[in-house]
Every structure is written in structure tokens, then in C-alpha cells.
Scaffold this motif. Structure first.
Motif, PDB file in Angstrom:
ATOM      1  N   ARG A 146       0.813  -1.214   0.000  1.00 51.83           N
ATOM      2  CA  ARG A 146       0.000   0.000   0.000  1.00 51.83           C
ATOM      3  C   ARG A 146       0.852   1.272   0.000  1.00 51.83           C
ATOM      4  NH1 ARG A 146      -2.700   3.605   3.240  1.00 51.83           N
ATOM      5  NH2 ARG A 146      -4.879   4.044   2.681  1.00 51.83           N
ATOM      6  N   VAL A 147       1.830   1.323  -0.897  1.00 51.06           N
ATOM      7  CA  VAL A 147       2.608   2.551  -1.057  1.00 51.06           C
ATOM      8  C   VAL A 147       1.766   3.582  -1.803  1.00 51.06           C
ATOM      9  CG1 VAL A 147       4.714   3.551  -2.011  1.00 51.06           C
ATOM     10  CG2 VAL A 147       4.757   1.245  -1.047  1.00 51.06           C
ATOM     11  N   LEU A 148       1.163   3.127  -2.893  1.00 47.13           N
ATOM     12  CA  LEU A 148       0.269   3.979  -3.678  1.00 47.13           C
ATOM     13  C   LEU A 148      -1.119   3.331  -3.705  1.00 47.13           C
ATOM     14  CD1 LEU A 148       2.638   4.835  -6.668  1.00 47.13           C
ATOM     15  CD2 LEU A 148       1.926   6.371  -4.854  1.00 47.13           C
ATOM     16  N   PRO A 149      -1.983   3.653  -2.758  1.00 47.43           N
ATOM     17  CA  PRO A 149      -3.329   3.050  -2.750  1.00 47.43           C
ATOM     18  C   PRO A 149      -4.255   3.732  -3.739  1.00 47.43           C
ATOM     19  CG  PRO A 149      -3.065   4.510  -0.869  1.00 47.43           C
ATOM     20  CD  PRO A 149      -1.748   4.513  -1.582  1.00 47.43           C
ATOM     21  N   ILE A 150      -5.007   2.930  -4.470  1.00 47.90           N
ATOM     22  CA  ILE A 150      -6.021   3.444  -5.404  1.00 47.90           C
ATOM     23  C   ILE A 150      -7.344   2.760  -5.068  1.00 47.90           C
ATOM     24  CG2 ILE A 150      -6.747   3.582  -7.807  1.00 47.90           C
ATOM     25  CD1 ILE A 150      -3.866   3.731  -8.646  1.00 47.90           C
TER      26      ILE A 150
END
Length: 323
Positions: free
Chosen positions: A166-170
Motif C-alpha cells: 500500500r505505497v500507492l493506494p487506489i
């Protein structure tokens, strides 16, 4: 080239997140209900990134037998096990310099989550039967329709892996939360399948179009696509009325039967979670008392890692106490 249609502000925000993600190699976690097109967003990130010339390899973790996880992802050398006569590169090697898309990531057993965590952290892996580690250059994009945070709290998913992914959550919301996207999606699918099936286009009465735009679409984008295909198979070249629409029966208040059932399932899940939490708390308390506050001994007796056992204590507000 992947195109994702929409007119809503939510759609514009999602495309901005995709563009931002494409400019880095950081891990991406795409969350959203079934049918919203999570793999499309993953493919769009890949296509807009510098890795686009290299492979995009999708892996359905829910369809991957746990005992075959290492072999499928990391491959094996010849003679690694009975029947392994030649080398198998594995999906990680197939995705080298490209993107490895792990769908239904919540379905991975804890033992395999550890192996995936090492790949992400160390950028290396060991094929079955090999004596040396292999370096890896792949971009990891994961997706799930589960509440992954709740899964970590229930002990079904590792906290460290969750935060690694979850570094870049979308977050892709359900279609009912962005109704402006319904019409462009429907028009696209009608045009696409009219051409594919060689069928005449359909038209809609005002009442039918109103019904389509106010329907809750519990199956999300996939249900819109199926609706377009149904109408072109059964009503090609005609005017579609409300009674011709293949929509689920609505209940008072505008919710479909499937939507009401979904909410009932959530209520059941909430009740189940309360029971599980009560059981966990009692179990941890009893284990601590039995082992006179020795956390390591209580964890071993419970079949849990010390860190996971301590996390259960923290979650339930428990402290080690002697008898």
C-alpha cells in the motif's frame, strides 16, 4: 491502448492517480468491489509507465493452489522435484522489467505472503532446487475486493505485507457512487458489441434510459457490459422499453435485491467479527494466564508468531500479567 471511460470527478481523480503511479516504480494496491475493472487500471498504469515495452503478467492468486505458489512465481531448475525434467523460469522471470499484477491478493495463505514479502523487500528470489538467489526487476501491482485492513486485523493478512503493497493506494468506488459514468460506459459497450456481433444499434425510450441511469448496478461495470450484450442479442435495431431491460428487481428505496442481500451479508460479517474478536480476546487472556504472562511461551502454544500474538494483545488492550 487501454481506455477507461467516465465523466465523473471520481473518474478524473482515478486517472490522475494512475498517471502519478505510472511515473514511479512504487508498489500499488488497487481496492474496490468486484466488477469495477481493477485489472484495467493496473494495465493502464503499466501502459503509461517506462515499463510498457516489457510484459504485463497477471496472476489470479485466488486460482493459484498454495502448494504451487513458489513454482508458479519463482520457477524451478531441472530435477528440483519428481517430474521436473527441464527448467521453468516462473512468472517473476517472465515479467522481468515489466509489471507483475497480483489479483485477489487477499487469497494468498500466510506462508506464501512471507515469500512474496521477501521478493518485494529484497528484490530477489530463489527458484525451487536452485542454489543461488536471482535478482528481480519487476513492478508489483496488487488488487483485491476485500477490506485488506480488516483482514490484517483478523490475522488473515500480514501487516508488513499490507503496508509494503500500500505505497500507492487506489480506491475504485462502486458504479452507484459515480452515476455520471454510467452513460458513457453503456454507449461504449453498445457500439463495441454492435460492431463485434454485426448487429444494428438499439435506441431507448426516455423511461428506459431513466431506469438505466438510476439503477444501482450491483455488478458494476461488468453488469453494464452484460446489459449491452444482452440488448444487442435480443433487441438489435429496435427501441428498448423498460420491460426489455435485463436488470435485477428493485426494492422500495431504489436498492436492488442483490444490493439488499449484500447489506445483509455485511451485517452477518459484522456479527461474525464481533464473535471472533470476543473469542480472540478470551483465548489470548487464557493463554497469558496459563503461561504466567510469558508472551513468547503463550504465542508458541497458540501456534502464532510472537509478533502476531503481541499484535492481538495490543488490539484487545491486553497486558501480560502473572497469576
Amino acid at each position: 491502448m487501454i481506455t477507461i471511460l467516465g465523466r465523473s470527478r471520481v473518474h478524473a481523480r482515478l486517472l490522475a492517480l494512475v498517471a502519478a503511479a505510472a511515473n514511479t516504480d512504487a508498489e500499488v494496491l488497487i481496492q474496490g468491489p468486484s466488477g469495477v475493472g481493477k485489472e484495467l487500471y493496473a494495465r493502464l498504469i503499466h501502459e503509461q509507465s517506462a515499463r510498457a515495452p516489457h510484459p504485463f503478467i497477471p496472476v489470479n492468486c485466488g486460482a493459484l493452489p498454495p502448494e504451487l505458489f513458489e513454482n508458479e512465481l519463482f520457477g524451478h531448475v531441472g530435477g528440483a522435484f519428481t517430474g521436473a525434467r527441464s527448467r521453468n523460469r516462473g512468472l517473476v522471470a517472465e515479467a522481468e522489467h515489466g509489471t507483475l499484477f497480483l489479483d485477489e491478493i487477499d487469497a494468498l495463505p500466510l506462508a506464501n505472503q512471507v515469500k512474496l514479502l521477501r521478493l518485494i523487500q529484497e528484490k530477489e528470489y530463489r527458484p525451487l532446487g536452485d542454489s543461488r538467489l536471482h535478482r528481480s526487476d519487476v513492478r508489483i501491482v496488487a488488487a483485491t475486493n476485500a477490506d485488506l485492513l480488516a483482514e490484517t486485523q483478523a490475522g488473515n493478512f500480514r501487516f508488513d505485507l499490507f503496508f509494503r503493497l500500500r505505497v500507492l493506494p487506489i480506491e475504485v468506488p462502486a458504479l452507484r457512487e459515480r452515476p455520471e459514468d454510467i452513460q458513457p460506459l453503456l454507449e461504449h459497450f453498445l457500439q463495441h458489441y454492435a460492431a463485434e456481433y454485426g448487429r444494428a444499434p438499439v435506441s431507448f425510450s426516455p423511461e428506459a434510459m431513466e431506469r438505466l441511469l438510476t439503477y444501482s448496478w450491483p455488478g458494476n461495470v461488468r453488469e453494464v457490459e452484460n446489459c449491452a450484450r444482452f440488448l444487442l442479442c435480443t433487441r438489435a435495431g429496435t427501441r428498448v422499453e423498460v420491460e426489455h431491460l435485463p436488470l435485477l428487481t428493485e426494492l422500495p428505496g431504489g436498492r436492488g435485491r442483490v444490493e439488499a442481500q449484500r447489506q445483509a451479508r455485511e451485517s452477518f460479517q459484522a456479527a461474525k467479527r464481533r464473535v471472533v474478536e470476543a473469542f480472540e480476546k478470551a483465548w489470548v487472556e487464557e493463554s497469558l494466564v496459563e503461561h504466567e504472562g510469558n508472551i513468547a511461551a503463550a504465542a508458541r502454544a497458540s501456534g502464532k508468531h510472537r509478533r502476531a500474538f503481541f499484535e492481538l494483545m495490543r488490539r484487545h488492550g491486553l497486558k501480560a500479567r502473572s497469576r
